[in-house]
Design a protein around this motif. Structure first.
Motif, PDB file in Angstrom:
ATOM      1  N   LEU A   1      10.584  -1.794 -10.722  1.00 34.59           N
ATOM      2  CA  LEU A   1       9.268  -1.238 -10.993  1.00 34.59           C
ATOM      3  C   LEU A   1       9.186   0.096 -10.262  1.00 34.59           C
ATOM      4  CD1 LEU A   1       6.325  -1.393 -12.039  1.00 34.59           C
ATOM      5  CD2 LEU A   1       5.744  -2.470  -9.867  1.00 34.59           C
ATOM      6  N   TYR A   2       8.902   1.147 -11.017  1.00 36.05           N
ATOM      7  CA  TYR A   2       8.709   2.472 -10.443  1.00 36.05           C
ATOM      8  C   TYR A   2       7.204   2.699 -10.395  1.00 36.05           C
ATOM      9  CZ  TYR A   2      13.630   2.794 -11.530  1.00 36.05           C
ATOM     10  OH  TYR A   2      14.980   2.557 -11.598  1.00 36.05           O
ATOM     11  N   LEU A   3       6.688   2.910  -9.201  1.00 32.70           N
ATOM     12  CA  LEU A   3       5.254   2.922  -8.976  1.00 32.70           C
ATOM     13  C   LEU A   3       4.841   4.245  -8.345  1.00 32.70           C
ATOM     14  CD1 LEU A   3       2.756   1.083  -9.115  1.00 32.70           C
ATOM     15  CD2 LEU A   3       3.380   0.219  -6.861  1.00 32.70           C
ATOM     16  N   ASP A   4       3.959   4.962  -9.030  1.00 33.58           N
ATOM     17  CA  ASP A   4       3.450   6.240  -8.537  1.00 33.58           C
ATOM     18  C   ASP A   4       2.022   6.018  -8.051  1.00 33.58           C
ATOM     19  OD1 ASP A   4       2.962   8.874  -7.976  1.00 33.58           O
ATOM     20  OD2 ASP A   4       2.841   9.523 -10.069  1.00 33.58           O
ATOM     21  N   LEU A   5       1.824   6.175  -6.735  1.00 33.11           N
ATOM     22  CA  LEU A   5       0.531   5.905  -6.118  1.00 33.11           C
ATOM     23  C   LEU A   5      -0.121   7.198  -5.648  1.00 33.11           C
ATOM     24  CD1 LEU A   5       1.633   2.851  -3.950  1.00 33.11           C
ATOM     25  CD2 LEU A   5       0.441   2.789  -6.129  1.00 33.11           C
ATOM     26  N   GLY A   6      -1.428   7.123  -5.409  1.00 32.00           N
ATOM     27  CA  GLY A   6      -2.160   8.269  -4.894  1.00 32.00           C
ATOM     28  C   GLY A   6      -1.801   8.547  -3.441  1.00 32.00           C
ATOM     29  N   SER A   7      -2.150   9.739  -2.965  1.00 26.84           N
ATOM     30  CA  SER A   7      -1.791  10.160  -1.608  1.00 26.84           C
ATOM     31  C   SER A   7      -2.476   9.302  -0.543  1.00 26.84           C
ATOM     32  CB  SER A   7      -2.143  11.629  -1.405  1.00 26.84           C
ATOM     33  OG  SER A   7      -3.521  11.831  -1.626  1.00 26.84           O
ATOM     34  N   SER A   8      -3.568   8.628  -0.906  1.00 30.04           N
ATOM     35  CA  SER A   8      -4.246   7.779   0.080  1.00 30.04           C
ATOM     36  C   SER A   8      -3.364   6.605   0.514  1.00 30.04           C
ATOM     37  CB  SER A   8      -5.578   7.272  -0.467  1.00 30.04           C
ATOM     38  OG  SER A   8      -5.392   6.594  -1.686  1.00 30.04           O
ATOM     39  N   PHE A   9      -2.342   6.272  -0.287  1.00 30.40           N
ATOM     40  CA  PHE A   9      -1.434   5.186   0.107  1.00 30.40           C
ATOM     41  C   PHE A   9      -0.604   5.607   1.313  1.00 30.40           C
ATOM     42  CE2 PHE A   9       2.528   2.682  -0.276  1.00 30.40           C
ATOM     43  CZ  PHE A   9       1.972   1.417  -0.176  1.00 30.40           C
ATOM     44  N   ALA A  10      -0.019   6.805   1.256  1.00 31.75           N
ATOM     45  CA  ALA A  10       0.784   7.295   2.379  1.00 31.75           C
ATOM     46  C   ALA A  10      -0.087   7.455   3.623  1.00 31.75           C
ATOM     47  CB  ALA A  10       1.458   8.608   2.013  1.00 31.75           C
ATOM     48  N   GLY A  11      -1.315   7.962   3.442  1.00 30.19           N
ATOM     49  CA  GLY A  11      -2.229   8.107   4.573  1.00 30.19           C
ATOM     50  C   GLY A  11      -2.615   6.764   5.170  1.00 30.19           C
ATOM     51  N   GLY A  12      -2.825   5.777   4.298  1.00 29.52           N
ATOM     52  CA  GLY A  12      -3.170   4.448   4.775  1.00 29.52           C
ATOM     53  C   GLY A  12      -2.041   3.795   5.545  1.00 29.52           C
ATOM     54  N   LEU A  13      -0.792   4.003   5.089  1.00 29.75           N
ATOM     55  CA  LEU A  13       0.348   3.440   5.813  1.00 29.75           C
ATOM     56  C   LEU A  13       0.541   4.117   7.159  1.00 29.75           C
ATOM     57  CD1 LEU A  13       3.122   2.869   3.108  1.00 29.75           C
ATOM     58  CD2 LEU A  13       1.644   1.183   4.168  1.00 29.75           C
ATOM     59  N   LYS A  14       0.282   5.433   7.231  1.00 28.22           N
ATOM     60  CA  LYS A  14       0.432   6.153   8.499  1.00 28.22           C
ATOM     61  C   LYS A  14      -0.512   5.621   9.563  1.00 28.22           C
ATOM     62  CE  LYS A  14       2.074  10.730   7.341  1.00 28.22           C
ATOM     63  NZ  LYS A  14       1.732  12.155   7.342  1.00 28.22           N
ATOM     64  N   ALA A  15      -1.666   5.140   9.127  1.00 28.53           N
ATOM     65  CA  ALA A  15      -2.654   4.620  10.075  1.00 28.53           C
ATOM     66  C   ALA A  15      -2.254   3.255  10.632  1.00 28.53           C
ATOM     67  CB  ALA A  15      -4.022   4.527   9.404  1.00 28.53           C
ATOM     68  N   LEU A  16      -1.250   2.627  10.039  1.00 27.28           N
ATOM     69  CA  LEU A  16      -0.818   1.294  10.473  1.00 27.28           C
ATOM     70  C   LEU A  16       0.436   1.391  11.326  1.00 27.28           C
ATOM     71  CD1 LEU A  16      -1.151  -0.567   7.053  1.00 27.28           C
ATOM     72  CD2 LEU A  16      -2.778  -0.637   8.942  1.00 27.28           C
ATOM     73  N   ASP A  17       0.640   0.375  12.170  1.00 25.01           N
ATOM     74  CA  ASP A  17       1.906   0.317  12.898  1.00 25.01           C
ATOM     75  C   ASP A  17       2.997  -0.134  11.928  1.00 25.01           C
ATOM     76  OD1 ASP A  17       2.423  -2.749  13.291  1.00 25.01           O
ATOM     77  OD2 ASP A  17       0.313  -2.457  13.819  1.00 25.01           O
ATOM     78  N   PRO A  18       4.281   0.068  12.265  1.00 26.80           N
ATOM     79  CA  PRO A  18       5.359  -0.257  11.315  1.00 26.80           C
ATOM     80  C   PRO A  18       5.360  -1.699  10.828  1.00 26.80           C
ATOM     81  CG  PRO A  18       6.224   1.063  13.117  1.00 26.80           C
ATOM     82  CD  PRO A  18       4.801   0.742  13.461  1.00 26.80           C
ATOM     83  N   LYS A  19       4.997  -2.637  11.692  1.00 27.46           N
ATOM     84  CA  LYS A  19       5.013  -4.041  11.272  1.00 27.46           C
ATOM     85  C   LYS A  19       3.940  -4.308  10.223  1.00 27.46           C
ATOM     86  CE  LYS A  19       5.314  -8.657  13.098  1.00 27.46           C
ATOM     87  NZ  LYS A  19       5.392  -9.490  14.291  1.00 27.46           N
ATOM     88  N   ARG A  20       2.721  -3.809  10.462  1.00 26.40           N
ATOM     89  CA  ARG A  20       1.637  -4.018   9.500  1.00 26.40           C
ATOM     90  C   ARG A  20       1.909  -3.263   8.196  1.00 26.40           C
ATOM     91  NH1 ARG A  20      -3.503  -5.857  11.213  1.00 26.40           N
ATOM     92  NH2 ARG A  20      -4.548  -4.261   9.951  1.00 26.40           N
ATOM     93  N   ALA A  21       2.477  -2.074   8.300  1.00 30.08           N
ATOM     94  CA  ALA A  21       2.821  -1.310   7.091  1.00 30.08           C
ATOM     95  C   ALA A  21       3.873  -2.066   6.283  1.00 30.08           C
ATOM     96  CB  ALA A  21       3.319   0.084   7.468  1.00 30.08           C
ATOM     97  N   GLY A  22       4.824  -2.687   6.986  1.00 32.94           N
ATOM     98  CA  GLY A  22       5.843  -3.494   6.302  1.00 32.94           C
ATOM     99  C   GLY A  22       5.223  -4.688   5.588  1.00 32.94           C
ATOM    100  N   LEU A  23       4.202  -5.296   6.182  1.00 34.41           N
ATOM    101  CA  LEU A  23       3.517  -6.419   5.538  1.00 34.41           C
ATOM    102  C   LEU A  23       2.794  -5.966   4.269  1.00 34.41           C
ATOM    103  CD1 LEU A  23       2.076  -8.351   8.631  1.00 34.41           C
ATOM    104  CD2 LEU A  23       3.811  -9.164   7.016  1.00 34.41           C
ATOM    105  N   VAL A  24       2.220  -4.762   4.289  1.00 30.07           N
ATOM    106  CA  VAL A  24       1.547  -4.236   3.093  1.00 30.07           C
ATOM    107  C   VAL A  24       2.551  -4.072   1.958  1.00 30.07           C
ATOM    108  CG1 VAL A  24       0.428  -2.185   2.132  1.00 30.07           C
ATOM    109  CG2 VAL A  24      -0.354  -3.123   4.307  1.00 30.07           C
ATOM    110  N   MET A  25       3.698  -3.485   2.265  1.00 26.48           N
ATOM    111  CA  MET A  25       4.710  -3.278   1.222  1.00 26.48           C
ATOM    112  C   MET A  25       5.326  -4.603   0.770  1.00 26.48           C
ATOM    113  SD  MET A  25       5.064  -0.369  -0.067  1.00 26.48           S
ATOM    114  CE  MET A  25       6.550  -0.725  -0.955  1.00 26.48           C
ATOM    115  N   THR A  26       5.567  -5.504   1.697  1.00 32.86           N
ATOM    116  CA  THR A  26       6.125  -6.807   1.325  1.00 32.86           C
ATOM    117  C   THR A  26       5.147  -7.575   0.447  1.00 32.86           C
ATOM    118  OG1 THR A  26       7.391  -6.860   3.380  1.00 32.86           O
ATOM    119  CG2 THR A  26       7.110  -8.946   2.216  1.00 32.86           C
TER     120      THR A  26
END
Length: 193
Positions: free
Chosen positions: A127-152
């Motif tokens: 699946l190739y998924l093109d998301l808005g820029s708010s996704f990258a900004g939202g991940l930056k606000a999270l620590d790596p573990k929580r960001a990994g949970l969002v993607m998982t």
């Protein structure tokens, strides 16, 4: 044999193969038509086209389809069921489910803003998924573990509901994600078997 004669012989052989292939295909389609298994319909004029469109509009609405979202909750995932008016294209159902997933992330505090799904494309298990820029900004606000949970959770939601999809490649605003922190989105995320 001289080369003009050889050329003529090869041309005749190609013509024979073309005729046999065309004839065999025609017979197969006639046989499928007689069995009623062909799904496509052809029209000869605009009146037949209007009748075909009116038949499609008279079909009853498709029913509700239940999908499961894997939303991060603490260090695990909480399964939430949603119902979507389904029966359309897989891509349409997939977009509705991912929109619901992004809404759940926002409402549960994992993302500050709603993330728009700009485009998606599926091919095999990808699946190739093109998301808005708010996704990258939202991940930056999270620590790596929580960001990994969002993607998982995103990959798990896709894999659980839309087999055989199990690999997700994320783009931000149509491009590779510019930052590699807290997550490297330049590589696909894979749901392990």
């Amino acid at each position: 044999a001289p080369w003009p004669l050889r050329l003529l012989a090869w041309g005749a052989l190609v013509a024979i193969f073309f005729a046999v292939g065309y004839g065999a295909t025609s017979l197969v389609f006639h046989w499928l038509d007689s069995k009623g298994t062909r799904a496509d319909q052809t029209v000869a004029n605009s009146r037949e086209a209007q009748e075909l469109v009116s038949q499609d509009q008279e079909r009853p609405e498709q029913g509700q389809v239940t999908f499961t979202l894997s939303v991060p909750a603490g260090e695990a995932f909480e399964n939430r069921s949603i119902q979507v008016l389904g029966g359309g294209l897989v891509e349409e159902d997939l977009k509705k489910v991912l929109d619901a997933y992004m809404t759940e992330l926002k409402s549960s505090g994992w993302m500050a803003d709603q993330v728009p799904i700009r485009h998606l494309f599926r091919s095999g298990e990808w699946l190739y998924l093109d998301l808005g820029s708010s996704f990258a900004g939202g991940l930056k606000a999270l620590d790596p573990k929580r960001a990994g949970l969002v993607m998982t959770g995103l990959v798990k939601t896709v894999g659980d509901n839309f087999a055989p999809l199990r690999k997700v490649k994320v783009y931000v605003e149509g491009r590779e994600a510019p930052d590699r922190k807290p997550l490297d989105l330049s590589k696909p995320w894979v749901l392990k078997s």
